[in-house]
Design a protein around this motif. Structure first.
Motif, PDB file in Angstrom:
ATOM      1  N   HIS A  60       0.816  -1.082   0.099  1.00 19.11           N
ATOM      2  CA  HIS A  60      -0.110   0.085  -0.068  1.00 19.11           C
ATOM      3  C   HIS A  60       0.811   1.302  -0.044  1.00 19.11           C
ATOM      4  CE1 HIS A  60      -3.797  -2.039   0.827  1.00 19.11           C
ATOM      5  NE2 HIS A  60      -3.254  -2.755   1.596  1.00 19.11           N
ATOM      6  N   HIS A 121      -8.024  -6.343  -1.839  1.00 21.19           N
ATOM      7  CA  HIS A 121      -7.336  -7.522  -1.345  1.00 21.19           C
ATOM      8  C   HIS A 121      -8.176  -8.782  -1.879  1.00 21.19           C
ATOM      9  CE1 HIS A 121      -6.732  -4.328   1.598  1.00 21.19           C
ATOM     10  NE2 HIS A 121      -5.542  -5.074   1.590  1.00 21.19           N
ATOM     11  N   HIS A 187      -5.816  -4.152   9.515  1.00 26.82           N
ATOM     12  CA  HIS A 187      -6.472  -3.296   8.483  1.00 26.82           C
ATOM     13  C   HIS A 187      -7.410  -4.211   7.722  1.00 26.82           C
ATOM     14  CE1 HIS A 187      -3.611  -5.009   5.655  1.00 26.82           C
ATOM     15  NE2 HIS A 187      -4.223  -4.279   4.620  1.00 26.82           N
ATOM     16  N   ALA A 189      -8.150  -6.074   5.533  1.00 24.18           N
ATOM     17  CA  ALA A 189      -7.580  -7.087   4.279  1.00 24.18           C
ATOM     18  C   ALA A 189      -8.623  -8.245   3.956  1.00 24.18           C
ATOM     19  CB  ALA A 189      -5.973  -7.261   4.469  1.00 24.18           C
ATOM     20  N   VAL A 207      -9.160  -0.066   4.297  1.00 24.93           N
ATOM     21  CA  VAL A 207      -8.614  -1.187   3.423  1.00 24.93           C
ATOM     22  C   VAL A 207      -7.082  -0.795   2.933  1.00 24.93           C
ATOM     23  CG1 VAL A 207     -10.615  -1.704   2.383  1.00 24.93           C
ATOM     24  CG2 VAL A 207      -9.713  -0.009   1.329  1.00 24.93           C
ATOM     25  N   ASP A 262      -1.117  -9.345   3.092  1.00 25.93           N
ATOM     26  CA  ASP A 262      -0.749  -8.766   1.741  1.00 25.93           C
ATOM     27  C   ASP A 262       0.449  -9.077   1.230  1.00 25.93           C
ATOM     28  OD1 ASP A 262      -2.832  -7.368   2.928  1.00 25.93           O
ATOM     29  OD2 ASP A 262      -2.171  -5.198   2.361  1.00 25.93           O
TER      30      ASP A 262
HETATM   31 ZN   LIG Z   1      -3.904  -4.410   2.748  1.00 21.98          ZN
END
Ligand SMILES: [Zn+2]
Length: 291
Positions: A60, A121, A187, A189, A207, A262
């Protein structure tokens, strides 16, 4: 003479065992580690994969390094997630002067939205991961038709593994009592995971990892944990864990472990591949929520 034939044999063996030279392989650049794993599974030894945001990196908020422009410039194919994940990419593309085709691996997936923003995601649902793999297979076939049969065979094998993985996730979730299928994550995800498998995820931040949750967000999460009797909060490999530790202390909700959202880990970590990542996450969830 015997020495000579042994030498010939050694030469023959070394020729057979010599891996494909770098220039024979398709140079593929993937924006982050999860995509690289898919490319490796489908491309096998016919591709050379370079990852921009590597193990435990946060895609991100990535700041491209100077050498990334060269990596992108040398790529024959560039594979990205899309859905707004790689906000740093347009500038990198511009500075690299790359002419490589860009493949959006999430193409064809209906995105979840948060307001007007797409949730990037999508890979957290195994069903979507299969779409990624098919898109990557099609792109590799198009870029290197001579190896198309290999790519198709590899993709078929891997897609079958993902089918088995998905069945495993569903049967593991069924072991968690329905009223306990809710957790706090750092977060946002896991909304695709939540939609596919019926576990409620409440995220402390949005997000993206870009914005820290405000004091008011944190107060709301704490109130929700108490009201909904949520029993577990989870850390993430890409986020600062202090906030979740504090929330855990204030609410009594247990820290259920670390979820990999992520980014994969390196080879020595617990989630060096996509399949290992999903298995790790599901194990962390079931062991925290079944008790
Ligand atoms: Zn993320």
């Amino acid at each position: 003479m015997r020495g000579c034939s042994a030498w010939m044999m050694a030469l023959a063996v070394s020729l057979i065992a010599t891996p494909l030279k770098a220039q024979d392989r398709l140079e593929v650049v993937a924006s982050f580690s999860i995509l690289s794993d898919f490319v490796r599974e489908v491309g096998g030894e016919r591709v050379d994969v370079t990852t921009l945001v590597g193990a435990n990196g946060d895609v991100h908020v990535y700041t491209p390094a100077p050498q990334d422009a060269k990596k992108v410039a040398d790529a024959r194919l560039l594979i990205i997630n899309g859905l707004g994940l790689e906000g740093w990419l347009p500038r990198l593309l511009q500075s690299s002067g790359s002419k490589a085709p860009i493949v959006v691996a999430s193409d064809g997936i209906t995105p979840l939205k948060l307001g007007s923003q797409a949730d990037p995601h999508a890979w957290q649902s195994v069903e979507n991961a299969k779409v990624y793999v098919k898109n990557i297979r099609n792109a590799l076939v198009q870029a290197d038709a001579a190896d198309a049969d290999d790519f198709r065979r590899n993709a078929d094998r891997y897609l079958a593994e993902l089918d088995a993985l998905e069945a495993e996730v569903q049967s593991e979730i069924e072991k968690i009592p329905p009223e306990r299928r809710k957790v706090i994550s750092t977060h946002g995800a896991f909304r695709y995971f939540a939609r596919s498998y019926g576990v409620d995820f409440i995220a402390a931040s949005g997000v993206s990892t870009e914005a820290e949750p405000s004091a008011r967000d944190v107060a709301a999460i704490i109130a929700r944990i108490k009201h909904d009797k949520i029993t577990a909060v989870f850390l993430e490999n890409i986020s600062d864990e202090r906030l979740m530790r504090r929330i855990s202390e204030e609410t009594g909700a247990r820290v259920g472990g670390t979820l990999y959202s992520d980014s994969l880990t390196d080879e020595k970590g617990v989630a060096p591949t996509y399949i290992a990542m999903v298995r790790h996450n599901i194990k962390a969830l079931t062991s925290a929520l079944s008790r």
